[in-house]
Design an enzyme around this catalytic site. Structure first.
Site, PDB file in Angstrom:
ATOM      1  NE  ARG A  39      52.368 -58.687 -38.005  1.00 60.02           N
ATOM      2  CZ  ARG A  39      52.197 -57.468 -37.538  1.00 60.02           C
ATOM      3  NH1 ARG A  39      51.759 -57.281 -36.309  1.00 60.02           N
ATOM      4  NH2 ARG A  39      52.467 -56.426 -38.293  1.00 60.02           N
ATOM      5  CE  LYS A 200      43.359 -37.980 -43.578  1.00 58.16           C
ATOM      6  NZ  LYS A 200      43.438 -37.542 -42.199  1.00 58.16           N
ATOM      7  N   GLY A 358      49.881 -52.232 -44.055  1.00 58.31           N
ATOM      8  CA  GLY A 358      48.489 -51.999 -43.669  1.00 58.31           C
ATOM      9  C   GLY A 358      47.433 -52.760 -44.443  1.00 58.31           C
ATOM     10  N   GLY A 381      54.187 -50.627 -40.361  1.00 56.70           N
ATOM     11  CA  GLY A 381      55.103 -49.488 -40.247  1.00 56.70           C
ATOM     12  C   GLY A 381      56.490 -49.785 -40.804  1.00 56.70           C
TER      13      GLY A 381
HETATM   14  C1  3PG Z   1      53.047 -53.985 -35.951  1.00 55.67           C
HETATM   15  O1  3PG Z   1      52.013 -54.481 -35.474  1.00 55.67           O
HETATM   16  O2  3PG Z   1      53.068 -53.313 -37.002  1.00 55.67           O
HETATM   17  C2  3PG Z   1      54.346 -54.290 -35.282  1.00 55.67           C
HETATM   18  O3  3PG Z   1      54.187 -55.329 -34.382  1.00 55.67           O
HETATM   19  C3  3PG Z   1      54.917 -53.072 -34.623  1.00 55.67           C
HETATM   20  O4  3PG Z   1      54.089 -52.616 -33.593  1.00 55.67           O
HETATM   21  P1  3PG Z   1      54.296 -51.150 -33.022  1.00 55.67           P
HETATM   22  O5  3PG Z   1      53.834 -50.187 -34.086  1.00 55.67           O
HETATM   23  O6  3PG Z   1      53.485 -51.066 -31.756  1.00 55.67           O
HETATM   24  O7  3PG Z   1      55.777 -50.970 -32.761  1.00 55.67           O
END
Ligand code: 3PG
Length: 400
Positions: A39, A200, A358, A381
């Site tokens: 990142r 899942k 992920g 996410g």
């Molecule tokens: C992540 O690590 O996917 C992002 O930095 C978002 O983090 P968060 O799910 O705590 O908002």
């Protein structure tokens, strides 16, 4: 694609200006150091470009989920060393995000210097997207750059709120990410295939429901495939499967048929009686011949070959999640083989391939092909919400 401003829309010489730059420094840590700095590498071009153009930079980031309170274990000072190493520059840590302390630091920083503000989630105004909090941060900057696609699914002060107070631009990583995503699902070349794997179905229902209407081929792998197979009446033995989601899985398959999307489930599978590396009970079986005491741990070689042939007919691929229990050999075989086929097709120029979310980055890195895909997103996410077809507040704010 909705348009947004980039660093190209800023004056070439930024001397005398302060950039508030939202980055994602939510790094995985191991023994006090980041175990993966992807990142930081992703935002390096934006940071160095702005610095080299003479701006003073204030980096704004979250780290963990401190829920509006200071926690020494979640200070961004913990990643300062990692950021310095990747940038190969010294940066100055600032223990606040707004107010006089930040103002004083700006008196010390010279053009091209970089300040790292503390974890913006130490203040409740961040997650509440409180306009007064955003205003206080904005007061120390001349413009705002968002280079954190992976935090763009959050409507927080540092991802959305600041755009109401400052001229706002997408950084280079955000720009590349949005272009890649547009090419993958926004306005893709057809046919489009999606690979959706992982344990899942329940965590990816919205993804599947959206994708069946967008893509021509939906390839389901991982534990999720077991749920779909079981819903079709296949006996999956003691495989991981969500039997209570049979009706949902059947509805998704009906919707796919209605939309002209072919759902691909494996017809041969790799099974074992216990989940361990290279177990004695390992065998490849037709999907209808799984014994009651066996579990499916990967999709089989014939299915992988057939899926490779499907990819050869496609122009675009979106990939999220592994096809098998890829962390334990040999259940990585299908993921590795199909990823290599996709990478080769991409390199030949016949496929645009975008992957993210992920485990996916780890799976593609394990296959040695992360660099051979058109684009691999480090977002978790945010990538999933994008695959669900949702508008991401941080992106929408840049295109307003
Ligand atoms: C992540 O690590 O996917 C992002 O930095 C978002 O983090 P968060 O799910 O705590 O908002």
């Amino acid at each position: 694609m909705p348009s947004f401003k980039t660093l190209d829309d800023l004056p070439a010489d930024l001397t005398g200006q302060t950039a508030l730059v939202r980055v994602d420094l939510n790094l995985p840590m191991h023994e006090g150091r980041a175990s993966d700095v992807t990142r930081v590498e992703a935002v390096k071009p934006t940071i160095l470009e702005l610095a080299d153009r003479g701006a003073k930079l204030l980096l704004l980031a979250h780290f963990g989920r401190p829920k509006g309170q200071r926690h020494s274990t979640m200070s961004t000072s913990l990643v300062q060393g990692d950021v310095e190493r990747v940038l190969d520059r010294e940066i100055m840590f600032v223990s606040e995000v707004g107010g006089p302390v930040v103002e004083q630091s700006l008196g010390i920083l010279r053009p091209g210097d970089i300040g790292l503000l503390d974890n913006v989630r130490f203040w409740p105004g961040e997650e509440a997207n409180d306009p007064e909090f955003a205003r206080a941060i904005a007061a120390n900057g001349d413009f705002y750059v968002n280079d954190a696609f992976s935090a763009a699914h959050r409507a927080h002060a540092s991802t959305e709120g600041l755009t109401h107070f400052l001229p706002s631009y997408a950084g280079r990583a955000m720009e590349a990410e949005l272009k890649a995503l547009e090419a993958a699902l926004g306005n893709p070349e057809r046919p489009v295939a999606a690979v959706v794997g992982g344990a899942k179905v329940s965590t990816k229902l919205d993804v599947l429901q959206h994708l069946v209407k967008q893509v021509q081929h939906l390839i389901i792998g991982g534990g999720m495939a077991n749920t779909f197979l079981a819903a079709r009446g296949v006996d999956v033995g003691k495989s991981l499967a969500e039997h209570d989601l049979a009706a949902t899985a059947n509805r998704i398959m009906d919707e796919a048929e209605h939309a002209g999307c072919t759902v691909h489930l494996p017809y041969d599978v790799v099974v074992a009686k216990e989940f361990a590396a290279n177990p004695a009970s390992l065998r490849t079986a037709n999907v209808h011949e799984v014994a009651a005491d066996e579990m499916i741990l990967d999709i089989g070689p014939r299915a992988v070959e057939a899926l490779g042939d499907v990819l050869k007919t496609c122009r675009t691929l979106v990939w999220n999640g592994p096809l098998g229990a890829f962390e334990t050999p040999p259940f990585d075989a299908a993921t590795v083989a199909l990823a290599r086929t996709a990478a080769a097709l991409t390199q030949e120029g016949s496929l645009t391939s975008v992957a993210g979310g992920g485990d996916t980055v780890a799976a593609l890195a394990h296959a040695g092909v992360a660099r051979d895909f058109t684009y691999v997103s480090t977002a978790g996410g945010a990538f999933l919400e994008w695959m669900e077809g949702r508008e991401l507040p941080g992106v929408a704010a840049l295109t307003r």
